[in-house]
Design an enzyme around this catalytic site. Sequence first.
Site, PDB file in Angstrom:
ATOM      1  N   ASN A  15      18.579  32.539  49.435  1.00 33.46           N
ATOM      2  CA  ASN A  15      19.279  32.769  50.698  1.00 33.46           C
ATOM      3  C   ASN A  15      18.730  34.056  51.315  1.00 33.46           C
ATOM      4  O   ASN A  15      19.043  35.144  50.844  1.00 33.46           O
ATOM      5  CB  ASN A  15      20.792  32.887  50.425  1.00 33.46           C
ATOM      6  CG  ASN A  15      21.578  33.281  51.666  1.00 33.46           C
ATOM      7  OD1 ASN A  15      21.067  33.234  52.781  1.00 33.46           O
ATOM      8  ND2 ASN A  15      22.828  33.666  51.463  1.00 33.46           N
ATOM      9  N   LYS A  17      19.365  35.276  54.133  1.00 33.31           N
ATOM     10  CA  LYS A  17      20.339  35.907  55.039  1.00 33.31           C
ATOM     11  C   LYS A  17      19.663  36.278  56.370  1.00 33.31           C
ATOM     12  O   LYS A  17      18.778  35.564  56.811  1.00 33.31           O
ATOM     13  CB  LYS A  17      20.993  37.107  54.358  1.00 33.31           C
ATOM     14  CG  LYS A  17      21.503  36.777  52.957  1.00 33.31           C
ATOM     15  CD  LYS A  17      22.445  37.805  52.421  1.00 33.31           C
ATOM     16  CE  LYS A  17      22.777  37.476  50.984  1.00 33.31           C
ATOM     17  NZ  LYS A  17      23.889  38.214  50.470  1.00 33.31           N
ATOM     18  N   HIS A 100      29.465  30.236  52.756  1.00 32.86           N
ATOM     19  CA  HIS A 100      29.080  31.463  52.040  1.00 32.86           C
ATOM     20  C   HIS A 100      30.166  32.512  52.280  1.00 32.86           C
ATOM     21  O   HIS A 100      30.777  32.555  53.349  1.00 32.86           O
ATOM     22  CB  HIS A 100      27.723  31.960  52.563  1.00 32.86           C
ATOM     23  CG  HIS A 100      27.147  33.067  51.736  1.00 32.86           C
ATOM     24  ND1 HIS A 100      27.562  34.367  51.877  1.00 32.86           N
ATOM     25  CD2 HIS A 100      26.223  33.063  50.750  1.00 32.86           C
ATOM     26  CE1 HIS A 100      26.903  35.121  51.000  1.00 32.86           C
ATOM     27  NE2 HIS A 100      26.078  34.350  50.314  1.00 32.86           N
ATOM     28  N   GLU A 102      30.021  35.462  53.059  1.00 29.49           N
ATOM     29  CA  GLU A 102      29.809  36.280  54.269  1.00 29.49           C
ATOM     30  C   GLU A 102      30.259  35.516  55.513  1.00 29.49           C
ATOM     31  O   GLU A 102      30.748  36.119  56.474  1.00 29.49           O
ATOM     32  CB  GLU A 102      28.329  36.712  54.343  1.00 29.49           C
ATOM     33  CG  GLU A 102      28.036  37.773  53.290  1.00 29.49           C
ATOM     34  CD  GLU A 102      26.600  37.809  52.790  1.00 29.49           C
ATOM     35  OE1 GLU A 102      25.702  37.233  53.431  1.00 29.49           O
ATOM     36  OE2 GLU A 102      26.389  38.428  51.717  1.00 29.49           O
ATOM     37  N   GLU A 172      30.080  31.828  43.484  1.00 31.14           N
ATOM     38  CA  GLU A 172      29.619  33.165  43.823  1.00 31.14           C
ATOM     39  C   GLU A 172      30.804  34.127  43.882  1.00 31.14           C
ATOM     40  O   GLU A 172      31.451  34.246  44.944  1.00 31.14           O
ATOM     41  CB  GLU A 172      28.931  33.151  45.188  1.00 31.14           C
ATOM     42  CG  GLU A 172      27.689  32.292  45.234  1.00 31.14           C
ATOM     43  CD  GLU A 172      26.673  32.845  46.218  1.00 31.14           C
ATOM     44  OE1 GLU A 172      25.545  33.084  45.810  1.00 31.14           O
ATOM     45  OE2 GLU A 172      27.033  33.080  47.386  1.00 31.14           O
ATOM     46  N   GLY A 178      25.316  41.047  46.014  1.00 25.36           N
ATOM     47  CA  GLY A 178      24.642  42.213  46.577  1.00 25.36           C
ATOM     48  C   GLY A 178      25.077  43.537  45.968  1.00 25.36           C
ATOM     49  O   GLY A 178      24.788  44.599  46.506  1.00 25.36           O
ATOM     50  N   SER A 218      23.930  38.719  42.426  1.00 24.83           N
ATOM     51  CA  SER A 218      23.045  39.695  41.769  1.00 24.83           C
ATOM     52  C   SER A 218      22.167  39.072  40.683  1.00 24.83           C
ATOM     53  O   SER A 218      21.917  39.689  39.643  1.00 24.83           O
ATOM     54  CB  SER A 218      23.861  40.871  41.213  1.00 24.83           C
ATOM     55  OG  SER A 218      24.483  41.584  42.279  1.00 24.83           O
TER      56      SER A 218
HETATM   57  C1  PEP Z   1      24.109  35.508  48.034  1.00 20.25           C
HETATM   58  O1  PEP Z   1      24.089  36.082  49.101  1.00 20.25           O
HETATM   59  O2  PEP Z   1      24.392  34.309  47.979  1.00 20.25           O
HETATM   60  C2  PEP Z   1      23.795  36.276  46.837  1.00 20.25           C
HETATM   61  C3  PEP Z   1      24.063  35.741  45.678  1.00 20.25           C
HETATM   62  O3  PEP Z   1      23.272  37.525  47.027  1.00 20.25           O
HETATM   63  P1  PEP Z   1      22.678  38.494  45.879  1.00 20.25           P
HETATM   64  O4  PEP Z   1      21.777  37.665  44.994  1.00 20.25           O
HETATM   65  O5  PEP Z   1      21.933  39.547  46.630  1.00 20.25           O
HETATM   66  O6  PEP Z   1      23.845  39.027  45.130  1.00 20.25           O
END
Ligand code: PEP
Length: 260
Positions: A15, A17, A100, A102, A172, A178, A218
């Site tokens: 992703n 973003k 997601h 976000e 998630e 992040g 992460s």
């Molecule tokens: C995500 O945005 O779906 C995500 C898992 O981000 P990150 O790997 O940076 O934690």
Amino acid sequence: MSGSTVRRVPIIAGNWKMNLGPTEARDFAASILADLGSLPSVERVLCPPAISIPAVHAVTSGSDLRLGAQNMYFEEKGAYTGEISPLMLQGLCEYVILGHSERRGYFGETDELVNRKALSAFAHRLRPIVCVGERLEDRDANLTERVITTQVQGSLAGLPAERLGELVVAYEPIWAIGTGRAATAQDAADVVAIIRALLVEMYGAVAAGQVRVQYGGSVTAANIAEFAANPDIDGALVGGASLKPEFVEIVRKTAAVKGA
Ligand code: PEP
């Protein structure tokens, strides 16, 4: 039925973003394609920003690197300023990330809206990657199961059971996204088991057994092996590390650990 009795192809999705405009996205996708070579045992998906999808498609078309969008609206066309429709994604993308955290957090997306989008994705032959996950305060208050249950039952209602193999669910935990603080593989697997049990209740064991459930939060080349080693975790949704050459290493390690 255990989630591990059915053979599911692992899937690593990146992703990107709100990063990489068309030229940068095309160049980065070309470098990933060249580095990865052929690796049929792990499905890998790049999810660029909408404006960069055609440029990435131009270099990945005909390869086994698949494309996904980061979001879409459920209507096909009309007065929905700023939105992207499923018809616009058809022919470019196979996957679409929906719900997601976000999108849920910054743009107010509800389970009901995510559900309408998921139904629309199925209707337009796009494979949804539907995200669910709890906040840190939910986990600390022992509310993880309740939150995940509400999200799964609300976001994934009414899907065609006979096509559930096209669905990907990304677990998630919001506190892991992040932050550099990934969940443990055991914590992730515990929630994945809750998700699959809910899908069994909703769609029956056979259909539910075909859904791929990823972990996201992460994930890096340093920790992917722990997640991939769990037979009930079918890969990862990767944010930050998908913007680096590390993404290739994450895919390779998944293939090595899954023994696929
Ligand atoms: C995500 O945005 O779906 C995500 C898992 O981000 P990150 O790997 O940076 O934690």
